[in-house]
Design an enzyme around this catalytic site. Structure first.
Site, PDB file in Angstrom:
ATOM      1  N   VAL A  75       0.821  -1.163   0.022  1.00 16.85           N
ATOM      2  CA  VAL A  75       0.087   0.004   0.035  1.00 16.85           C
ATOM      3  C   VAL A  75       0.787   1.489  -0.048  1.00 16.85           C
ATOM      4  O   VAL A  75       0.269   2.423  -0.128  1.00 16.85           O
ATOM      5  CB  VAL A  75      -1.152   0.120   1.165  1.00 16.85           C
ATOM      6  CG1 VAL A  75      -2.068  -1.151   1.023  1.00 16.85           C
ATOM      7  CG2 VAL A  75      -0.317  -0.012   2.403  1.00 16.85           C
ATOM      8  N   TYR A  76       2.283   1.180   0.100  1.00 16.66           N
ATOM      9  CA  TYR A  76       2.894   2.322   0.089  1.00 16.66           C
ATOM     10  C   TYR A  76       3.023   2.888  -1.365  1.00 16.66           C
ATOM     11  O   TYR A  76       3.283   2.146  -2.401  1.00 16.66           O
ATOM     12  CB  TYR A  76       4.323   2.181   0.464  1.00 16.66           C
ATOM     13  CG  TYR A  76       4.824   1.712   2.041  1.00 16.66           C
ATOM     14  CD1 TYR A  76       3.705   1.681   2.878  1.00 16.66           C
ATOM     15  CD2 TYR A  76       5.868   1.339   2.462  1.00 16.66           C
ATOM     16  CE1 TYR A  76       3.847   1.351   4.272  1.00 16.66           C
ATOM     17  CE2 TYR A  76       5.956   0.675   3.672  1.00 16.66           C
ATOM     18  CZ  TYR A  76       5.082   0.947   4.546  1.00 16.66           C
ATOM     19  OH  TYR A  76       5.362   0.465   5.823  1.00 16.66           O
ATOM     20  N   ALA A  77       2.423   4.302  -1.562  1.00 19.26           N
ATOM     21  CA  ALA A  77       2.239   4.897  -2.545  1.00 19.26           C
ATOM     22  C   ALA A  77       1.408   4.050  -3.600  1.00 19.26           C
ATOM     23  O   ALA A  77       1.428   4.014  -4.852  1.00 19.26           O
ATOM     24  CB  ALA A  77       3.509   5.027  -3.573  1.00 19.26           C
ATOM     25  N   GLY A 102       1.350   1.085  -4.043  1.00 19.84           N
ATOM     26  CA  GLY A 102       2.028   0.137  -4.995  1.00 19.84           C
ATOM     27  C   GLY A 102       3.264   0.720  -5.618  1.00 19.84           C
ATOM     28  O   GLY A 102       4.265  -0.261  -6.054  1.00 19.84           O
TER      29      GLY A 102
END
Length: 327
Positions: A52-54, A56
């Site tokens: 979920v960071y950015a 993907g």
């Protein structure tokens, strides 16, 4: 850089990890490449990310750099699954979602396996045995080498770890857990750290610099260009800009002056050497910032300074409490 085992597992990681929370969003590929190169050249191995960071983007950037910039075999890739962007339900640790998320992560990372795969958060709506089965399937299929959890409180961590230990054959023993831990956030010492020490897990502290506040840069004001000055990260930093935190930051600065090092190095050395800690995960805006954090390798805090920092940052634990230091 010194390597440590992640708990009682066979996985060895550098005792400082590189975080990628801002990669693909605030940190572009060129800056990410500079950070990864600096980290690798310093002997760092553990790179932490999440699906979920950015949305993907962090995994995608890391995947473009693996192999082309640093050898894949030299990097311990840790990613997570289970958090979702859906505002109606931000956690989904069902077997279906987790395994599909892992396949998507592997595609973005451009690798056949991740070294450490973590459940990103506890899901109260999915049976825990179903969630743990996803970890077993990931490891047995070769898509993950080791498994862990992130964001679990003490009873959740103990329940998950003991479930995996209850049947030695066919279940993957948890190697580690990730949770915020710093001189400004010592809540893990109440229940999580005793569980970590008892169960033989390794702790990967996130935000080990108190969301950047322990560097001292917020002592007078919120500097332009800092995370605290951005719209999406200001609420993340704000809770640590109060008076109790200020007293801890002042103590760290005093210790740093006495040792002729930076507050960042003092704060990072303190959490790195706590019992049960395998590797604090450090996020940086620039390669120069990261290099300063990595220079902590040569620093060990004198006992008197460590005790003084323990005292000034001691959390107030009322009944019930545990003396985790005796474990």
């Amino acid at each position: 850089m010194e390597l440590r085992h992640l708990g009682r597992s066979g996985l060895r990681v550098s005792r400082i990890g590189l975080g990628t929370l801002t990669w693909g969003r605030d940190t572009g590929e060129d800056d990410a490449a500079a950070q990864l190169k600096t980290f690798w050249e310093s002997g760092g191995t553990l790179v932490d990310t999440a699906d979920v960071y950015a949305d993907g983007g962090a995994e995608y950037v890391l995947g473009r750099l693996l192999g082309s910039l640093v050898p894949r075999r030299d990097v311990v890739v840790c990613t997570k699954a289970g958090s979702v962007a859906d505002p109606e339900r931000r956690v989904d640790c069902s077997r279906g979602h987790l395994l599909a998320a892992l396949d998507a992560s592997l595609e973005r990372l451009g690798t056949e396996y991740v070294d450490l795969w973590q459940v990103h958060a506890f899901d109260p709506y999915t049976p825990l045995d179903e969630t743990m089965q996803a970890l077993d399937l990931a490891v047995s299929s070769g898509r993950a080498r080791y498994a862990g959890v992130s964001g679990f409180c003490g009873w959740q961590l103990a329940k998950a770890a003991t479930w995996q230990l209850a049947q030695p054959v066919g279940r993957t023993r948890l190697a580690g857990t990730q949770l915020e831990y710093s001189l400004l956030q010592r809540g893990v010492e109440r229940e999580v750290l005793p569980a970590v020490l008892d169960l033989g897990l390794g702790l990967l502290p996130s935000s080990p610099l108190g969301r950047g506040v322990l560097t001292g840069k917020y002592r007078d004001a919120v500097p332009a260009g800092s995370r605290g000055a951005t719209e999406h990260l200001a609420p993340f930093v704000a809770p640590y800009l109060d008076e109790p935190a200020s007293r801890v930051v002042d103590a760290v600065a005093t210790a740093a002056d006495g040792l002729a090092v930076s507050p960042l190095q003092v704060a990072l050395a303190w959490v790195r050497d706590r019992p049960g800690v395998a590797a604090p995960v450090v996020g940086a805006r620039t390669a120069d910032q990261l290099a300063e954090a990595l220079s902590v390798e040569a620093l060990t805090l004198p006992d008197e300074i460590r005790r003084a920092l323990d005292d000034v940052s001691a959390p107030l634990h009322r009944y019930p409490d545990h003396d985790w230091s005796t474990l």
